[in-house]
Write an enzyme that holds these catalytic residues in place. Structure first.
Site, PDB file in Angstrom:
ATOM      1  CG  ASN A 171      -1.968   1.039   1.200  1.00 21.01           C
ATOM      2  OD1 ASN A 171      -1.756   2.150   1.663  1.00 21.01           O
ATOM      3  ND2 ASN A 171      -3.117   0.732   0.642  1.00 21.01           N
TER       4      ASN A 171
HETATM    5  N1  PLP Z   1      -2.506  -1.357   3.890  1.00 22.10           N
HETATM    6  C1  PLP Z   1      -3.342  -2.085   3.141  1.00 22.10           C
HETATM    7  C2  PLP Z   1      -2.962  -3.478   2.743  1.00 22.10           C
HETATM    8  C3  PLP Z   1      -4.575  -1.536   2.740  1.00 22.10           C
HETATM    9  O1  PLP Z   1      -5.424  -2.246   1.979  1.00 22.10           O
HETATM   10  C4  PLP Z   1      -4.894  -0.203   3.124  1.00 22.10           C
HETATM   11  C5  PLP Z   1      -6.152   0.428   2.688  1.00 22.10           C
HETATM   12  O2  PLP Z   1      -6.772   0.012   1.775  1.00 22.10           O
HETATM   13  C6  PLP Z   1      -3.980   0.495   3.915  1.00 22.10           C
HETATM   14  C7  PLP Z   1      -2.795  -0.104   4.279  1.00 22.10           C
HETATM   15  C8  PLP Z   1      -4.250   1.918   4.353  1.00 22.10           C
HETATM   16  O3  PLP Z   1      -5.237   1.888   5.340  1.00 22.10           O
HETATM   17  P1  PLP Z   1      -5.681   3.214   6.131  1.00 22.10           P
HETATM   18  O4  PLP Z   1      -6.633   3.922   5.234  1.00 22.10           O
HETATM   19  O5  PLP Z   1      -6.344   2.679   7.394  1.00 22.10           O
HETATM   20  O6  PLP Z   1      -4.461   4.016   6.426  1.00 22.10           O
END
Ligand code: PLP
Length: 313
Positions: free
Chosen positions: A192
């Site tokens: 991400n």
């Molecule tokens: N990591 C992964 C694997 C995700 O799918 C996401 C959001 O889709 C995130 C991190 C980021 O999440 P947040 O919006 O809670 O920061």
């Protein structure tokens, strides 16, 4: 606002929410407003005179609701599900009602202890190794952050400080600045965007390593990158693996990554924000392999566990 008016406003707001949920299927998932629509509808300046709550609720219905993307709609199929449930809404209300600050235990004992208890419930529900529990010896135990982005940032900063102390103890002639300038982290090119961002904010640049044909990052890719960086005099500090990549739901190979991390004293964090809930299921027990060697892990309860945004464990 006096207590009696609060009772009336609060009850009307609960009815408003329940009506919204019961009729959400009738709303277009995506609003048809154009950018800036709300700027035209609301006063430009802070209002000097109060308005009646009934009028505010009417404004919310008229101006705000038409500009909302309805993530709770059964017709919403973008990104991932967001958790929301009536119990979670009521939990938010009660928490707001107490409005405690939990700096430390004394600031509100129940606040700290409830977090500890619930984080241990969750760790057991996910069948995480014992070092993730407050109830076992060691520094471990879950805490709640707002988002996965925050949780990853906290993990990278913790890894950074641990590395700085370790290298300083081993090579006292180096200044902290010299050590910090050489820290480097790793993740997959499928991870991400919050991972790279955490690296920027924590000043630990994150190298995005190419995932294999199945979109998985494993120890082989990490070992190669680490060797390259050691040869340049850099200090491998943190690796962020993903369990359930946002784009493909790929699960990185934790076991082989952990072997490389242990060899080079690299902090191994697992971002399970999106699909970590699978850990709770017996049929996905194989996904837990290697977690006994992981330093930290985050999961978004506001994705598939019916808890309102924002709640990352
Ligand atoms: N990591 C992964 C694997 C995700 O799918 C996401 C959001 O889709 C995130 C991190 C980021 O999440 P947040 O919006 O809670 O920061």
């Amino acid at each position: 606002m006096d207590a009696q008016t609060f009772r009336e406003f609060g009850k009307a707001a609960v009815d408003f929410i329940a009506d919204y949920m019961e009729n959400i299927r009738d709303c277009d998932v995506l609003p048809s407003v154009t950018p800036g629509y709300l700027l035209e509808l609301l006063p430009k300046e802070l209002q000097e005179k109060p308005e009646q709550w009934q009028d505010i609720l009417k404004d919310i219905n008229k101006f705000i609701k038409p500009g909302i993307t309805h993530w709770q709609s059964p017709n919403f199929h973008a990104f991932y599900p967001t958790g929301c449930s009536y119990p979670s809404i009521v939990g938010d209300m009660l928490a707001s009602g107490f409005s405690v600050i939990g700096f430390n235990w004394l600031c509100s004992p129940a606040c700290t202890e409830l977090e500890v208890v619930v984080m241990d419930w969750l760790a057991k529900f996910f069948k995480l190794p014992a070092h993730f529990l407050h109830a076992t010896k060691g520094p471990g135990g879950g805490i709640i952050q707002g988002s996965a982005s925050e949780a990853v940032l906290v993990a990278v900063m913790a890894a950074r400080e641990q590395a700085v102390r370790r290298v300083k103890a081993a090579q006292p002639q180096l200044s902290e600045g010299e050590i910090r300038a050489r820290l480097i982290g790793y993740s997959s090119d499928q991870s991400n965007s919050c991972i790279e961002k955490a690296g920027v904010l924590a000043t630990v640049p994150i190298r995005l390593l190419p995932a294999d044909d199945t979109q998985v990052m494993g120890g082989a890719q990490l070992a190669k990158a680490v060797e390259e960086d050691l040869a340049k005099g850099l200090i491998p500090t943190v690796c962020i693996a993903t369990m359930g990549a946002t784009g493909t739901c790929a699960y990185d190979d934790i076991t082989t990554l952990a072997t490389v991390c242990a060899r080079h004293k690299i902090w191994l964090h697992v971002d399970a924000a999106y699909a970590g809930a699978a850990l709770a299921l017996d049929e996905f027990a194989h996904l837990r392999q290697g977690l006994e060697h992981v330093d930290s892990l985050n999961y978004n309860l506001h994705k598939s566990l019916a808890i309102n945004f924002d709640c990352t464990a």
